[in-house]
Design a protein around this motif. Sequence first.
Motif, PDB file in Angstrom:
ATOM      1  N   ARG A 272     -11.275  -7.997   7.002  1.00  0.00           N
ATOM      2  CA  ARG A 272     -11.926  -7.753   5.709  1.00  0.00           C
ATOM      3  C   ARG A 272     -10.867  -7.517   4.641  1.00  0.00           C
ATOM      4  O   ARG A 272      -9.687  -7.399   4.947  1.00  0.00           O
ATOM      5  CB  ARG A 272     -12.744  -6.474   5.856  1.00  0.00           C
ATOM      6  CG  ARG A 272     -11.795  -5.413   6.468  1.00  0.00           C
ATOM      7  CD  ARG A 272     -12.224  -4.026   6.435  1.00  0.00           C
ATOM      8  NE  ARG A 272     -11.263  -3.206   7.140  1.00  0.00           N
ATOM      9  CZ  ARG A 272     -10.217  -2.584   6.586  1.00  0.00           C
ATOM     10  NH1 ARG A 272      -9.998  -2.689   5.290  1.00  0.00           N
ATOM     11  NH2 ARG A 272      -9.392  -1.876   7.310  1.00  0.00           N
TER      12      ARG A 272
ATOM     13  N   GLU B 122      -1.027  -4.948  12.222  1.00  0.00           N
ATOM     14  CA  GLU B 122      -2.475  -4.929  12.466  1.00  0.00           C
ATOM     15  C   GLU B 122      -3.142  -6.076  11.742  1.00  0.00           C
ATOM     16  O   GLU B 122      -2.615  -6.604  10.765  1.00  0.00           O
ATOM     17  CB  GLU B 122      -3.093  -3.616  11.971  1.00  0.00           C
ATOM     18  CG  GLU B 122      -2.982  -3.447  10.468  1.00  0.00           C
ATOM     19  CD  GLU B 122      -3.916  -2.389   9.881  1.00  0.00           C
ATOM     20  OE1 GLU B 122      -4.831  -1.932  10.574  1.00  0.00           O
ATOM     21  OE2 GLU B 122      -3.720  -2.061   8.704  1.00  0.00           O
TER      22      GLU B 122
ATOM     23  N   GLY C 243      -8.674  -5.340   2.140  1.00  0.00           N
ATOM     24  CA  GLY C 243      -8.111  -3.991   2.251  1.00  0.00           C
ATOM     25  C   GLY C 243      -8.510  -3.140   1.060  1.00  0.00           C
ATOM     26  O   GLY C 243      -8.845  -3.651  -0.004  1.00  0.00           O
ATOM     27  N   ASP C 244      -8.473  -1.848   1.277  1.00  0.00           N
ATOM     28  CA  ASP C 244      -8.787  -0.901   0.210  1.00  0.00           C
ATOM     29  C   ASP C 244      -7.643   0.107   0.168  1.00  0.00           C
ATOM     30  O   ASP C 244      -7.456   0.821   1.163  1.00  0.00           O
ATOM     31  CB  ASP C 244     -10.114  -0.213   0.539  1.00  0.00           C
ATOM     32  CG  ASP C 244     -10.644   0.629  -0.597  1.00  0.00           C
ATOM     33  OD1 ASP C 244      -9.866   0.954  -1.511  1.00  0.00           O
ATOM     34  OD2 ASP C 244     -11.839   0.978  -0.574  1.00  0.00           O
ATOM     35  N   PRO C 245      -6.829   0.206  -0.863  1.00  0.00           N
ATOM     36  CA  PRO C 245      -6.989  -0.343  -2.210  1.00  0.00           C
ATOM     37  C   PRO C 245      -6.190  -1.615  -2.540  1.00  0.00           C
ATOM     38  O   PRO C 245      -5.907  -1.849  -3.711  1.00  0.00           O
ATOM     39  CB  PRO C 245      -6.496   0.814  -3.080  1.00  0.00           C
ATOM     40  CG  PRO C 245      -5.415   1.467  -2.276  1.00  0.00           C
ATOM     41  CD  PRO C 245      -5.739   1.204  -0.832  1.00  0.00           C
ATOM     42  N   GLU C 246      -5.883  -2.458  -1.546  1.00  0.00           N
ATOM     43  CA  GLU C 246      -5.201  -3.714  -1.883  1.00  0.00           C
ATOM     44  C   GLU C 246      -6.061  -4.598  -2.793  1.00  0.00           C
ATOM     45  O   GLU C 246      -5.563  -5.247  -3.717  1.00  0.00           O
ATOM     46  CB  GLU C 246      -4.862  -4.504  -0.608  1.00  0.00           C
ATOM     47  CG  GLU C 246      -3.681  -3.962   0.179  1.00  0.00           C
ATOM     48  CD  GLU C 246      -4.083  -2.925   1.210  1.00  0.00           C
ATOM     49  OE1 GLU C 246      -5.202  -2.387   1.135  1.00  0.00           O
ATOM     50  OE2 GLU C 246      -3.250  -2.647   2.098  1.00  0.00           O
TER      51      GLU C 246
ATOM     52  N   GLY D 146      -6.392   6.707   3.512  1.00  0.00           N
ATOM     53  CA  GLY D 146      -6.885   5.330   3.408  1.00  0.00           C
ATOM     54  C   GLY D 146      -6.055   4.496   2.436  1.00  0.00           C
ATOM     55  O   GLY D 146      -6.226   3.288   2.346  1.00  0.00           O
TER      56      GLY D 146
ATOM     57  N   ASN E 156      -6.872  -6.863   9.885  1.00  0.00           N
ATOM     58  CA  ASN E 156      -8.171  -6.337   9.469  1.00  0.00           C
ATOM     59  C   ASN E 156      -9.079  -7.529   9.214  1.00  0.00           C
ATOM     60  O   ASN E 156      -8.616  -8.581   8.751  1.00  0.00           O
ATOM     61  CB  ASN E 156      -8.062  -5.491   8.198  1.00  0.00           C
ATOM     62  CG  ASN E 156      -7.349  -4.168   8.466  1.00  0.00           C
ATOM     63  OD1 ASN E 156      -7.436  -3.625   9.563  1.00  0.00           O
ATOM     64  ND2 ASN E 156      -6.641  -3.658   7.487  1.00  0.00           N
TER      65      ASN E 156
ATOM     66  N   ASP F  27       0.858  -1.189   0.000  1.00  0.00           N
ATOM     67  CA  ASP F  27       0.000   0.000   0.000  1.00  0.00           C
ATOM     68  C   ASP F  27       0.896   1.241   0.000  1.00  0.00           C
ATOM     69  O   ASP F  27       2.081   1.154   0.323  1.00  0.00           O
ATOM     70  CB  ASP F  27      -0.868  -0.033   1.278  1.00  0.00           C
ATOM     71  CG  ASP F  27      -2.050   0.920   1.232  1.00  0.00           C
ATOM     72  OD1 ASP F  27      -2.239   1.617   0.218  1.00  0.00           O
ATOM     73  OD2 ASP F  27      -2.800   0.970   2.233  1.00  0.00           O
TER      74      ASP F  27
ATOM     75  N   LYS G 275       0.394   4.679   1.808  1.00  0.00           N
ATOM     76  CA  LYS G 275      -0.609   5.309   2.683  1.00  0.00           C
ATOM     77  C   LYS G 275      -0.531   6.826   2.735  1.00  0.00           C
ATOM     78  O   LYS G 275      -1.527   7.483   3.012  1.00  0.00           O
ATOM     79  CB  LYS G 275      -0.471   4.766   4.111  1.00  0.00           C
ATOM     80  CG  LYS G 275      -1.023   3.364   4.226  1.00  0.00           C
ATOM     81  CD  LYS G 275      -1.250   2.922   5.660  1.00  0.00           C
ATOM     82  CE  LYS G 275      -2.063   1.644   5.676  1.00  0.00           C
ATOM     83  NZ  LYS G 275      -1.609   0.633   6.581  1.00  0.00           N
TER      84      LYS G 275
ATOM     85  N   TYR H 214      -6.944 -10.094   6.965  1.00  0.00           N
ATOM     86  CA  TYR H 214      -5.884  -9.270   6.363  1.00  0.00           C
ATOM     87  C   TYR H 214      -4.774  -9.116   7.390  1.00  0.00           C
ATOM     88  O   TYR H 214      -5.033  -8.688   8.519  1.00  0.00           O
ATOM     89  CB  TYR H 214      -6.530  -7.939   6.005  1.00  0.00           C
ATOM     90  CG  TYR H 214      -5.669  -6.743   5.672  1.00  0.00           C
ATOM     91  CD1 TYR H 214      -4.614  -6.325   6.477  1.00  0.00           C
ATOM     92  CD2 TYR H 214      -5.972  -5.969   4.562  1.00  0.00           C
ATOM     93  CE1 TYR H 214      -3.879  -5.195   6.167  1.00  0.00           C
ATOM     94  CE2 TYR H 214      -5.246  -4.827   4.247  1.00  0.00           C
ATOM     95  CZ  TYR H 214      -4.201  -4.454   5.064  1.00  0.00           C
ATOM     96  OH  TYR H 214      -3.486  -3.325   4.774  1.00  0.00           O
TER      97      TYR H 214
HETATM   98  N1  GLY Z   1      -5.321  -0.238   2.880  1.00  0.00           N
HETATM   99  C1  GLY Z   1      -5.420  -0.484   4.257  1.00  0.00           C
HETATM  100  C2  GLY Z   1      -6.753  -0.861   4.753  1.00  0.00           C
HETATM  101  O1  GLY Z   1      -7.646  -1.239   4.017  1.00  0.00           O
HETATM  102  O2  GLY Z   1      -6.964  -0.788   5.953  1.00  0.00           O
END
Ligand code: GLY
Length: 422
Positions: free
Chosen positions: A287, A283, A289-292, A226, A285, A212, A214, A269
Amino acid sequence: MKIMVVGGGGREHAIIKKIKENKSVEVIYALPGNGGMANDAVCVDIGAKDIEKIVAFAVETGIDYAVVAPDDPLVLGCVDALEEKGIPCFGPRANAAIIEGSKVFSKNLMKKYGIPTAAYEVFDDMQAALDYLETAPIPTVIKADGLALGKGVIIANTLDEAKAAVISMMQDKAFGASGDHIVIEEFLTGPEVSVLSFTDGEVVVPMISSMDHKRAGDNDTGLNTGGMGTVAPNPYYTDDIARECMEKIFKPTIDAMNKEGRTFKGCLYFGLMLTPNGPKVIEYNCRFGDPETQVVLPLLESDLLTVMQATTNGTLAETEVKFKNAHACCVIMASEGYPVSYEKGFEMTIPEKIADSVYVAGANLKDGKLLTNGGRVLGVTAVADSLEGAIEASYKKVGEISFGNAYYRHDIGQKALAAYKS
Ligand code: GLY
Ligand code: AMP
């Protein structure tokens, strides 16, 4: 099949485009979606956090399979509520989504099960946190406990900055109730890697790795956002490191969640840092990732819906999850001023011939015109045999899209390119 996707950003658009490739899909509803997805999904004006309305819509419409993409509805129990009505879902239940919903939970989980992460202390008393900082190594990292739109993490380079961060979270409630408990943790260094994985609670299948970008500005300057762009795969994530992560992080996390009675199904994630002392978890997540997602899914060769259903049914071990041997680059086009303040409402044009690889995050349709309606407006992805080719092709497409106030980084992928060359 009638499919429902909860969420409305670029990530959801990428998920929808990929699900559409499955021939058994008749219709995809996006709740709420956005005007830029209108060619791919039926947008329904129900917010992603409005669990009651989401469930009522799913029941009335006879949804066959639901994908809950954003963190908020997952943490709020959207999957639990849909499953109670007999609707199969992609995504974890609330008791497992807590792995993202509470940093205190995830840090304690890692400590209990020996999963490598930054050393840390948890505080629910401000004075105790301030006293601790007096002897803590600087830089230090301060994290609010709950979901804070990705903004609840402050890297403090001086003692004063660290104290100010604690006071803003715990006294001024800069992130609301998320600041009732905070984590103060060791500052780690090394390349960051995002690894999204599919899991049915038993088997964990990592997707292709990604990187990413960031910060808002070129060369990683400016504020945290994001995400301004991504590439996949991530050059730092070698086969050896992947094996180490599977053994020390991925499998132990799935096992730990089972032992806690919080079986995780869906996309887990892993935000990793490859430190001099080995890979560590920055971390989790709960769900995509955005924009992964906008670089990972275009490289997925297998059928996404089939893989998602396998995570729900517990049949992931027998399901093929294959990625193309290629590279992807996604450049985010945002509104100038993001992530602070920005104007919106500008008309945009996306040429038909590139629409397949444009994932719209923030737009409305008004009188047949597509207008910008967000900080991150859209992502443009290209896939090629080489990273250089993917970068070049994605920027070429960016050049074909125009809207007022458009802003994007010019160096997405350059760090990865330099890593391949070194
Ligand atoms: N790109 C990081 C996230 O979706 O948290
Ligand atoms: P998070 O929301 O936890 O992903 O944190 C946001 C960003 O802060 C990460 O992507 C890292 O770049 C950075 N960060 C978080 N924790 C640490 C840490 N312990 N050491 C260094 N950087 C960190």
